[in-house]
Design a protein around this motif. Structure first.
Motif, PDB file in Angstrom:
ATOM      1  N   ARG A  11       3.278 125.657 105.961  1.00  0.00           N
ATOM      2  CA  ARG A  11       3.357 126.181 104.926  1.00  0.00           C
ATOM      3  C   ARG A  11       2.067 126.694 104.299  1.00  0.00           C
ATOM      4  O   ARG A  11       1.886 127.590 103.530  1.00  0.00           O
ATOM      5  N   HIS A 139      12.994 122.280 104.079  1.00  0.00           N
ATOM      6  CA  HIS A 139      11.348 122.727 104.117  1.00  0.00           C
ATOM      7  C   HIS A 139      10.775 123.902 104.401  1.00  0.00           C
ATOM      8  O   HIS A 139       9.627 124.006 104.393  1.00  0.00           O
ATOM      9  N   GLU A 144       9.978 125.478  98.644  1.00  0.00           N
ATOM     10  CA  GLU A 144       8.862 124.677  98.276  1.00  0.00           C
ATOM     11  C   GLU A 144       7.846 125.423  97.192  1.00  0.00           C
ATOM     12  O   GLU A 144       8.184 126.525  96.714  1.00  0.00           O
ATOM     13  N   GLU A 145       6.965 124.468  96.772  1.00  0.00           N
ATOM     14  CA  GLU A 145       5.933 125.171  95.646  1.00  0.00           C
ATOM     15  C   GLU A 145       5.195 126.338  96.126  1.00  0.00           C
ATOM     16  O   GLU A 145       4.769 127.204  95.616  1.00  0.00           O
TER      17      GLU A 145
END
Length: 437
Positions: A11, A139, A144-145
């Motif tokens: 990520r 995930h 996510e952010e």
């Protein structure tokens, strides 16, 4: 050192690549100074990086023939969340050369960039994490952010003007490979730092101006709608004003007519009042003259009423005395009737005894004729019976005398009752008359 989570490292790498790709695209587009097309390398690399970001953590969806892993599913979901995205989805599905979901997703990204709404579309998508969980693992970058950070960076692409030909491009068979050589810095890039700062300032100004322009456009559209509504309401008000003016003219005419009628009525009323006033004065004088005679008649009637009231009081007192006497007479009548009935019963008994004595006398007389031996005894018996008969006769005479006395008293009471009885006691009068006579 503790080992990092591989998915977190992925990520972070994708986020850094997205930053470099978006920054490089903006800087090169500003330096290029004209509308970008499909052959522009930084733009191609940007689409490759966005494709890798959207594919990260994507769930494998099973089908009848094979396993399918495509980003078209979540992008197609944007139409349900953002109504303005229905047009771009319909355009992608209408393109004739697209056969795979991946090709539709690539066309969707290019059309969204040309519309300058890619950031808005993806922002609506990452907010709905419960819907994204059907397509992505927990995930994944979009869950996510880092996904929110990339969406925020995409806002800067609104300064870019792109004209991409999607219809004739082969988007199904393209191979998306990231070219890292475009993002590696050399000595010349370090020397151009001041130029980059200027470009960044110009970019910020352009972003501000475009954002301000968008707000002004929305304000203008709202003002246009308000102007339309005000024009409609103004038209209605003008029509209502014309109707009101016509009503006012009619009311003025009616008012003028009513005033003229009112004047005529007022003149007639004044004339009638004058005539009525003369009649009232005449009647008033007549009333004053007749008032004196009425007062005298009133005093005379009042005196007569007083005399009649006194007379009525006397009659009522006498009536009360008569009623008390009537009650006493009725009580005496009841007692006399009771005494008469008792004496009549006694008289009937004495008569029966007399009849018995007579029967005995007759029997004894017959026996006396048939039997001389018992004559003496029979004579004695006859003498006793005669004595008894004499006593009974005397008693009957006394009873008849007392009966006569009672009848006399009854006649006297009846006559007094007849004298004082009123017209509503006709039945009692008839009863007393029957008793007395």
């Amino acid at each position: 050192m503790a080992t990092k989570d591989p998915t977190a490292v992925e990520r972070a790498n994708l986020l850094n690549m997205a930053k470099l790709s978006i920054k490089g695209l903006i800087e090169s587009a500003l330096s290029f100074g004209r509308t970008l097309d499909s052959d522009y390398p930084p733009l191609q690399q940007f689409f490759v990086v966005m494709e890798h970001c959207l594919k990260h953590g994507l769930k494998v969806r099973k089908s009848f023939l094979s396993y399918n892993k495509t980003i078209w599913g979540p992008l197609e979901l944007v139409e349900k969340l953002y109504p303005e995205a229905e047009e771009i989805g319909a355009s992608v599905r209408d393109l004739p050369g697209l056969k795979t979901p991946l090709g539709r997703a690539r066309a969707w990204l290019r059309l969204a960039l040309m519309q300058k709404k890619m950031a808005d579309y993806l922002r609506c998508l990452i907010i709905q994490r419960d819907l994204l969980s059907e397509f992505y693992e927990y995930h994944a970058l979009m869950m996510e952010e880092e996904g929110a950070v990339i969406v925020g960076l995409l806002v800067g692409l609104n300064v870019i003007d792109a004209n991409l030909c999607v219809k004739g491009e082969d988007l199904d068979s393209q191979v998306g490979v990231i070219d890292f050589s475009m993002y590696l810095k050399n000595e010349e890039d370090i020397g151009n730092k001041e130029r980059n700062v200027q470009i960044a300032a110009i970019l910020d100004q352009k972003n501000y101006v475009e954002e301000l322009n968008r707000q002004l456009n929305s304000t203008v559209s709202s003002l246009h709608s308000r102007v339309d509504s005000l024009e409609k309401s103004n038209t209605k008000l003008i029509e209502e004003l014309a109707i009101a003016k016509n009503n006012i003219i009619k009311l003025q005419e009616e008012n003028h007519q009513l005033r003229s009628e009112n004047k005529l009525i007022l003149m007639k009323t004044q004339q009638h009042l004058e005539v009525t006033k003369v009649d009232v004065e005449t009647e008033l004088q007549t009333y004053k003259h007749s008032r004196q005679g009425l007062d005298e008649m009133y005093n005379e009637a009042r005196r007569q009423l007083r005399d009649e009231s006194q007379l009525r009081q006397d009659v009522e007192n006498e009536l009360a005395v008569q009623v008390s006497m009537k009650h006493e007479i009725e009580l005496a009548m009841k007692l006399l009737e009771k005494d008469i009935h008792e004496k009549q019963d006694t008289l009937i008994g004495l008569r029966q005894q007399l009849e018995e004595v007579k029967a005995i006398n007759i029997e004894m007389y017959q026996k006396l004729q048939g039997s001389e031996d018992g004559l003496k005894e029979k004579n004695e018996i006859i003498a006793r019976l005669e004595e008894k008969t004499n006593k009974i006769t005397a008693a009957m005479r006394q009873l008849e005398q007392s009966d006569n006395d009672l009848l006399t008293q009854t006649r006297t009471i009846a006559m007094s009752l007849v004298k004082y009885a009123s017209s509503d006691t006709q039945d009692q009068y008839k009863l007393v008359k029957d008793i007395s006579f």
